[in-house]
Motif scaffolding. Structure first.
Motif, PDB file in Angstrom:
ATOM      1  N   ASP A 137       0.658  -1.425   0.150  1.00 59.15           N
ATOM      2  CA  ASP A 137      -0.064   0.146  -0.220  1.00 59.15           C
ATOM      3  C   ASP A 137       0.889   0.952  -0.239  1.00 59.15           C
ATOM      4  O   ASP A 137       1.476   2.147   1.171  1.00 59.15           O
ATOM      5  CB  ASP A 137      -0.728  -0.008   1.427  1.00 59.15           C
ATOM      6  N   PRO A 138       1.207   1.711  -1.184  1.00 52.99           N
ATOM      7  CA  PRO A 138       1.935   2.740  -1.395  1.00 52.99           C
ATOM      8  C   PRO A 138       1.617   4.260  -0.091  1.00 52.99           C
ATOM      9  O   PRO A 138       1.899   4.784   0.013  1.00 52.99           O
ATOM     10  CB  PRO A 138       1.952   3.952  -2.136  1.00 52.99           C
ATOM     11  N   ASP A 139       0.165   4.132  -0.274  1.00 55.40           N
ATOM     12  CA  ASP A 139      -0.566   5.520   0.647  1.00 55.40           C
ATOM     13  C   ASP A 139      -0.198   5.327   2.021  1.00 55.40           C
ATOM     14  O   ASP A 139       0.339   6.372   2.950  1.00 55.40           O
ATOM     15  CB  ASP A 139      -2.170   5.513   0.498  1.00 55.40           C
ATOM     16  N   ALA A 140       0.163   4.348   2.415  1.00 52.62           N
ATOM     17  CA  ALA A 140       0.123   3.575   4.016  1.00 52.62           C
ATOM     18  C   ALA A 140       1.416   3.803   4.243  1.00 52.62           C
ATOM     19  O   ALA A 140       1.694   4.778   5.145  1.00 52.62           O
ATOM     20  CB  ALA A 140       0.155   2.225   3.923  1.00 52.62           C
ATOM     21  N   TRP A 141       2.599   3.557   3.049  1.00 57.41           N
ATOM     22  CA  TRP A 141       4.098   4.323   3.421  1.00 57.41           C
ATOM     23  C   TRP A 141       4.422   5.424   3.699  1.00 57.41           C
ATOM     24  O   TRP A 141       4.709   6.277   3.931  1.00 57.41           O
ATOM     25  CB  TRP A 141       5.328   3.485   2.414  1.00 57.41           C
ATOM     26  N   ARG A 142       3.774   5.893   2.667  1.00 57.25           N
ATOM     27  CA  ARG A 142       3.578   7.860   2.114  1.00 57.25           C
ATOM     28  C   ARG A 142       2.816   8.406   3.837  1.00 57.25           C
ATOM     29  O   ARG A 142       3.687   8.908   4.486  1.00 57.25           O
ATOM     30  CB  ARG A 142       3.161   8.281   1.002  1.00 57.25           C
ATOM     31  N   SER A 143       1.799   8.059   4.191  1.00 61.16           N
ATOM     32  CA  SER A 143       1.194   8.657   5.279  1.00 61.16           C
ATOM     33  C   SER A 143       1.439   8.681   7.008  1.00 61.16           C
ATOM     34  O   SER A 143       1.621   8.783   7.435  1.00 61.16           O
ATOM     35  CB  SER A 143       0.123   8.772   5.433  1.00 61.16           C
ATOM     36  N   THR A 169       9.127   1.777  -6.575  1.00 62.87           N
ATOM     37  CA  THR A 169       8.083   2.303  -5.823  1.00 62.87           C
ATOM     38  C   THR A 169       8.238   2.831  -3.743  1.00 62.87           C
ATOM     39  O   THR A 169       7.872   4.076  -3.345  1.00 62.87           O
ATOM     40  CB  THR A 169       6.400   1.393  -5.087  1.00 62.87           C
ATOM     41  N   ILE A 173       9.125   6.483  -2.578  1.00 63.52           N
ATOM     42  CA  ILE A 173       8.698   7.415  -1.213  1.00 63.52           C
ATOM     43  C   ILE A 173       9.656   7.501   0.152  1.00 63.52           C
ATOM     44  O   ILE A 173       9.170   8.768   0.260  1.00 63.52           O
ATOM     45  CB  ILE A 173       7.381   6.455  -0.465  1.00 63.52           C
TER      46      ILE A 173
END
Length: 437
Positions: A137-143, A169, A173
């Protein structure tokens, strides 16, 4: 990033050792000594003060260990390495050096159980907080990244479900946030994948596994890829860019620079103070294993895929978790990042008896595992022997049910590590055991 000057197979046999040194041994010798004699007091003082490089004390390093470090660094395309007593120690000293006091780490959920123990329990004692995320989950890493984040961590191929990480990816990030990427490449091995080529800044190995390859010796290695510039944001990394108190006004970043300062800090502080030292004998045994790394891993990879394909057709098997299978969720990433072969560590789930409860599930698993004769019930991977384990009651037993579910582990999950035996014998062994349920 420094590439090996010769091919992989040549590097794994020869890098780091010059046989023209005194005694002319064709094979790297075991320097079995606790300490070293100095030529003079001035020479000793310079080595202790880091003004001169030399053998100081075997708690920090030995000549045999230095050969191992150079060899693994070459195989991973890095610039320097530190070898320690175990893979667990390698992960610990790497992240302690990066996180410092009160730092924050973002890590994938999908990890070896011992690493989870380290992150959620022992690191808390050091004031280091770890946030776990779904590695897909890229968004999970980012957030999850904060101003205090000092590293992101994941396994190249997660143990035991064999998820393949989308290296590029995750690296993008992390680097956008100015944070280094640490990848545990134990299952991947530098033969199958070199994370530094896909954005990793530090690569960690449990050398106990594939590098040593014969289940005889514990060891761990961390490789600095020479890609992360701590000097670009010096206030964020005072352990490298500010004076090192125990050495007066010495600044590691000025003295050693990119690709070397990290190793200097790990050896002079965390290995020196905490003592997770690699013995010269174990370093020597790991060197012997590395000489056949690509041969063993290629054979194990092919065998594991044959086992996975067979199990995928078995009526007593509910699912096979192997990225070499076309229907696997991570098959595309395997094709992208693992062109030389698929992992030899993977898992499968038994079918369940709808009428049975938890006790029945355990009994079904036990009947299969205990019936195996060629596979050995051992809490290890990467051995010349084929090994089997039950993650829920062994390597991942400290995880709660929710954590196991997040990592894709059920009570029926059985992990295999393919060895060097005849694949037909291994398949027959699995069929005999599965016939017990």
């Amino acid at each position: 990033m420094t590439e090996p000057t010769r091919g992989f197979s040549t590097a794994q046999v020869q890098t780091g050792y010059d046989s023209s040194t005194p005694q002319n041994s064709a094979v790297p010798p075991i320097h079995q000594t606790a300490a070293y004699e100095f030529a003079s007091l001035a020479d000793a003082a310079d080595i202790f003060a880091l003004r001169q490089i030399g053998n100081l004390y075997s708690r920090s390093s030995s000549p045999t260990q230095l050969i191992l470090e150079q060899r693994v660094a070459a195989l991973e395309g890095g610039t320097s390495a530190v070898a320690v007593a175990s893979g667990q120690a390698a992960v610990a000293v790497t992240l302690l050096a990066l996180a410092g006091r009160g730092g924050h780490i973002v890590s994938a959920h999908q990890l070896y159980g011992g690493t989870v123990d380290l992150f959620q329990d022992t690191f808390a004692d050091f004031g280091i907080e770890v946030t776990f995320v779904d590695q897909d989950d890229p968004d999970a890493w980012r957030s999850a990244i904060r101003p205090t984040t000092r590293a992101v961590f994941a396994e190249s191929i997660a143990n035991p479900i064999a998820q393949v990480l989308d290296f590029e990816t995750v690296a993008q990030i992390a680097h956008d946030a100015g944070v280094p990427v640490v990848i545990d490449n134990t299952v991947g091995t530098p033969h199958l994948v070199r994370p530094g080529e896909h954005g990793a800044d530090f690569v960690v190995h449990s050398a106990t596994k594939f590098l040593a390859g014969h289940g005889t010796s514990l060891g761990g290695v961390v490789v600095d890829q020479g890609t992360f510039d701590f000097g670009a944001d010096p206030e964020r990394w005072p352990q490298f860019t500010a004076p090192y108190p125990r050495f007066g006004d010495l600044v590691l970043w000025e003295r050693f620079g990119i690709g070397q300062a990290f190793a200097a800090l790990v050896k002079t502080k965390y290995v020196h103070d905490l003592g997770p030292s690699l013995s010269p004998f174990n370093a020597w045994q790991i060197l012997q294993g590395i000489e056949t790394l690509d041969l063993r891993v290629s054979r194990q990879s092919a065998t594991a895929l044959a086992l996975a394909e067979h199990l995928a057709q078995h009526p007593k098997v509910a699912a096979v978790h192997h990225p070499g299978l076309p229907g696997n969720r991570w098959h595309g990433l395997a094709e992208r990042y693992l062109p030389r072969g698929v992992p030899s560590v993977f898992s499968f789930d038994l079918t369940e008896d709808d009428a049975g409860g938890t006790a029945d599930v355990h009994a079904r698993v036990a009947r299969v595992v205990d019936a195996l004769e060629v596979f050995r019930l051992v809490a290890n991977i990467g051995d010349a022997r084929s090994l089997v384990s039950h993650p829920a009651s062994m390597t991942h037993s400290h995880l709660n049910a929710a954590q196991r579910a997040t990592a894709g582990i059920s009570l029926t999950t059985i992990r295999l590590s393919a060895g060097l035996e005849d694949p037909a014998d291994l398949i027959a062994d699995l069929d005999r055991a599965l016939a017990r349920i």
